[in-house]
Enzyme design. Structure first.
Site, PDB file in Angstrom:
ATOM      1  CG  ASP A  18      18.052   9.367  26.391  1.00 27.05           C
ATOM      2  OD1 ASP A  18      18.051   7.970  26.163  1.00 27.05           O
ATOM      3  OD2 ASP A  18      19.002  10.195  26.138  1.00 27.05           O
ATOM      4  NE  ARG A  99      20.354  20.293  26.616  1.00 28.94           N
ATOM      5  CZ  ARG A  99      19.828  20.043  25.600  1.00 28.94           C
ATOM      6  NH1 ARG A  99      19.033  20.959  24.830  1.00 28.94           N
ATOM      7  NH2 ARG A  99      20.334  18.882  24.746  1.00 28.94           N
ATOM      8  CG  ASP A 128      22.743  18.559  27.861  1.00 27.94           C
ATOM      9  OD1 ASP A 128      23.414  19.711  27.714  1.00 27.94           O
ATOM     10  OD2 ASP A 128      22.323  18.388  26.887  1.00 27.94           O
ATOM     11  CB  SER A 180      23.990  10.801  21.387  1.00 31.95           C
ATOM     12  OG  SER A 180      23.300  11.637  22.213  1.00 31.95           O
TER      13      SER A 180
END
Length: 407
Positions: A18, A99, A128, A180
């Protein structure tokens, strides 16, 4: 689509599929804006190798690689372990609490660089995006956020790979192995491909699937013992040796990994409303949670232990939902810290083919009294006292029965 006011963007950069294509995409869609890439090192290991060259080659003006491991472990991981917080009884929150620490540092860099916006590569289907953006709002409430997955022309990871190939962007994945994944010091997650069907058994024994350890079948036929020492709920020693915070996780990952510990297959309820299937590897974290829970069994009184277990579910929900920087999470951590005052001692565990077996626990603050608990003769417990206790404890039941209210 272009916003001419955006001249400089700070990108949360992992070097994965990504974010690799986001750099040229941003420059194409925001009038050649400057892109500054930021990678928060929370234990990705070799994934960070060659990242600067790749970021610059694909159009970034510079790359920051920030070592956040110590902060991650001491200010996010350990508070969650002390709280006993596990999402839906299985998920040890590996991505969830990584995160906030990354996003906080990205905001700091964005402010220092005078950036007009912060960009992330999270999809519109995932958790996320919420975790990143709530953290950004906490430290830069007026900062513009760019989330390409919500607006760009790509509809699948296949489209992304095609774009990357067209742009000559090197990728460490291909169409056949395009799981992923998210890796940090605490865990590795796997999603996508055959895992999207919950009927499919994960290919644990397929070469290259598991990265942090082996499957239980491949683990040694002989058990391994590990002893962890805690001071006020914080692990400080492994097998009698003083161990620094980050090294605690690294060492337990090694021990747990080779014994097939901490592999979890879960269909979880995402914050955005859907169910999603993932496989998580958390070898060291699984051992740490088990050891801490065992120590609390002898160090906490009944009321505190039971109340804390109820609180743990709410704490886990807050972390999962990206609400780390909130008054409730901070207040709950303050309560948890107060409960850990006497959670000090040693826990011995036996690890065998994916299983964690209790093998002994000691503490100078243990509330377990062998003389009181023994089945043998003792001088401290009058068993006749229990009759009066039961009469009073059962009085409401007796009253209802005499009124004929028991069905």
């Amino acid at each position: 689509m272009a916003d001419n006011k955006i001249k400089k963007v700070v990108l949360a950069y992992s070097g994965g599929l990504d974010t690799s294509i986001i750099i040229p995409w941003l420059k194409e869609n925001y009038d050649g804006c400057e892109v500054i890439a930021v990678s928060g090192n929370v234990g990705q290991g070799t994934e960070l190798d060659g990242l600067e060259e790749k970021a610059i080659k694909t159009g970034a003006s510079k790359l920051y690689i920030e070592d956040l491991n110590k902060e991650f472990v001491e200010e996010y991981v350990f508070p969650t372990v002390k709280a006993g917080a596990v999402y839906e009884g299985k998920y040890l929150l590996g991505t969830s609490f990584a995160r906030p620490v990354i996003a906080k540092r990205i905001v700091e860099i964005a402010k220092a660089e005078g950036a007009d916006a912060i960009c992330h590569g999270c999809t519109g289907k995932g958790n996320d995006q919420v975790r990143f953006e709530l953290a950004i709002k906490a430290y830069a409430p007026d900062m513009k956020i760019i989330a390409p997955w919500r607006t760009w022309e790509f509809k699948s990871r296949e489209d992304e790979i095609e774009y990357a190939e067209k742009k000559g962007i090197p990728l460490k994945i291909n169409r056949e192995t395009n799981y992923s994944k998210d890796k940090n010091l605490w865990h590795l997650s796997h999603e996508g491909l055959d895992l999207e069907d919950p009927a499919n058994e994960p290919m644990y024994n397929k070469e290259g699937f598991l990265e942090m350890g082996v499957s239980p079948e491949q683990a040694p036929d002989k058990p391994e013992y590990v002893t962890i020492h805690f001071e006020k709920g914080i692990p400080t020693q492994i097998n009698g040796e003083d161990t620094e915070s980050v090294a605690v996780i690294e060492k337990l990952n090694e021990i747990g990994g080779r014994n097939g510990i901490g592999i979890t297959d879960i269909v979880e309820n995402r914050l955005v409303g859907m169910k999603a299937r993932g496989v998580y590897e958390t070898p060291g974290g699984t051992i740490l949670f088990a050891a801490h829970n065992k120590l609390e069994e002898i160090c906490l009184d009944k009321d505190t232990l039971h109340y804390k277990k109820n609180l743990a579910n709410t704490f886990a929900d807050l972390v999962y939902d990206g609400k780390w920087y909130t008054p409730l999470r901070e207040a709950m951590s303050a309560f948890v810290d107060s409960t850990q005052e006497y959670v000090t001692g040693d826990v011995k565990l036996k690890l065998y083919k994916g299983n964690i077996i209790d093998a002994g626990v000691t503490s100078p603050y243990s509330l377990y009294d062998e003389e009181i608990a023994t089945f043998d003769e003792d001088e401290v417990y009058n068993q006749n006292d229990s009759a009066g206790f039961i009469n009073l404890f059962g009085l409401p039941i007796k009253v209802r029965a005499k009124k004929g209210l028991i069905k």
